[in-house]
Scaffold this motif. Structure first.
Motif, short mmCIF file in Angstrom:
data_model
loop_
_atom_site.label_atom_id
_atom_site.label_comp_id
_atom_site.label_asym_id
_atom_site.label_seq_id
_atom_site.Cartn_x
_atom_site.Cartn_y
_atom_site.Cartn_z
N ILE A 50 0.75 -1.29 -0.06
CA ILE A 50 0.07 -0.08 -0.05
C ILE A 50 0.92 1.23 0.10
CG2 ILE A 50 -1.57 1.33 1.45
CD1 ILE A 50 -3.07 -0.87 0.33
N LYS A 51 1.93 1.08 0.63
CA LYS A 51 2.90 2.34 0.71
C LYS A 51 3.61 2.56 -0.60
CE LYS A 51 6.38 4.10 3.88
NZ LYS A 51 7.49 3.58 4.92
N ASN A 83 2.37 1.51 -3.65
CA ASN A 83 1.43 1.84 -4.69
C ASN A 83 0.09 2.35 -3.99
OD1 ASN A 83 3.29 0.24 -6.48
ND2 ASN A 83 2.76 -1.26 -5.09
N PRO A 84 0.01 3.37 -3.56
CA PRO A 84 -0.98 3.84 -2.87
C PRO A 84 -2.38 3.92 -3.61
CG PRO A 84 0.60 5.73 -2.97
CD PRO A 84 1.05 4.45 -3.70
N ASN A 85 -2.26 4.15 -5.16
CA ASN A 85 -3.31 4.12 -5.89
C ASN A 85 -4.06 2.68 -6.21
OD1 ASN A 85 -3.43 6.92 -5.64
ND2 ASN A 85 -1.87 7.01 -7.45
N GLU A 86 -3.08 1.67 -5.87
CA GLU A 86 -3.70 0.33 -6.46
C GLU A 86 -4.42 -0.24 -5.43
OE1 GLU A 86 -0.70 -2.99 -7.71
OE2 GLU A 86 0.08 -1.20 -8.87
N LYS A 87 -5.49 -0.94 -5.92
CA LYS A 87 -6.50 -1.46 -5.22
C LYS A 87 -5.98 -3.10 -4.70
CE LYS A 87 -11.08 0.19 -6.39
NZ LYS A 87 -11.54 0.33 -7.51
#
Ligand code: DC
Length: 227
Positions: free
Chosen positions: A159-160, A162-166
């Motif tokens: 998450i850190k 790739n903040p935009n990835e689900k």
């Protein structure tokens, strides 16, 4: 040369701990998972079927992997190209787990690992470092944590980055369970603690507590001066 071996399942924190220890001790790290990832990346990038052992074995002669360090950061080269930033995707993780069960692939990567330990003081992390690659390592560790803890850590890392990835925690748990199963049940060099390894379960330890546990064991066993 002094070598410290750290084995353990994915998400146990091996590479974070290795980097911190290397900094404290003035050693270099060798994250050996990156070598398997580099081999896997070759097959994905060239659209070669990595699930057929014969195809993998036939193509190994076309693969040249090297490692270097820039300000203590490990860089990995595949046929002369820096691929450090391309090998942390879920596809590469899964393909690396597959190809790492092929004996010829493991054999192909032995020398690069052993030669590194001959020429550098190293914190080497992987799955078979204490058992196969460096059976005479000065200190051996097996680092583990509960599957829930490991999956949550991997999830937070992704998450850190790739903040935009689900990204779904459930998917991470499933893929981690698959990889754990593959890595622990393969015939050759399965993930298992060396007989003389110090086992550390860091499920309920902070990062500092984990590093301190490593450092005191290293100092005791290898009488190394910390910086
Ligand atoms: O540590 P990692 O997640 O980057 O490793 C990727 C894969 O490579 C993992 O599924 C198991 C394999 N591996 C291995 O078999 N032996 C090693 N010494 C390091 C990694």
């Amino acid at each position: 040369m002094i070598s410290v071996a750290i084995d353990g399942p994915s998400g146990s924190g091996k590479s974070t701990i290795s980097k911190l220890l290397a900094k404290k001790l003035g050693f270099l790290t060798l994250d050996t998972g990156a070598l398997y990832r580099a081999v896997a990346y070759y097959f994905l990038k060239n659209n070669i079927d990595y699930k057929t052992n014969e195809e993998v074995i036939k193509n190994l002669k076309n693969i040249d992997i090297s490692v270097c360090h820039d300000k203590n950061v490990q860089l990995i080269y595949l046929n002369g190209e820096d691929i450090t930033n391309f090998i942390r995707t879920p596809e590469v993780s899964s393909a690396a787990s597959n190809i790492s069960a092929i004996p010829e692939v493991r054999e192909f990567l032995i020398n690069i690992q052993r030669d590194f330990a001959k020429t550098h003081n190293v914190i080497m992390d992987g799955r078979d470092i204490g058992t196969i690659i460096l059976p005479n390592a000065n200190v051996k560790f097996f680092l583990t944590a509960s599957p829930e803890n490991r999956a949550k850590r991997r999830y937070n890392q992704l998450i850190k980055k790739n903040p935009n990835e689900k990204i779904k925690l459930e998917d991470i748990i499933n893929s981690m369970n698959n990889r754990d199963f593959n890595d622990s049940n393969r015939k050759i060099s399965p993930l298992t603690p060396a007989k003389d390894a110090i086992i550390i379960d860091n499920s309920s330890l902070s990062l500092k507590e984990t590093v301190d546990a490593f450092l005191s064991a290293i100092k005791e066993r290898a009488t190394i001066e910390t910086k």
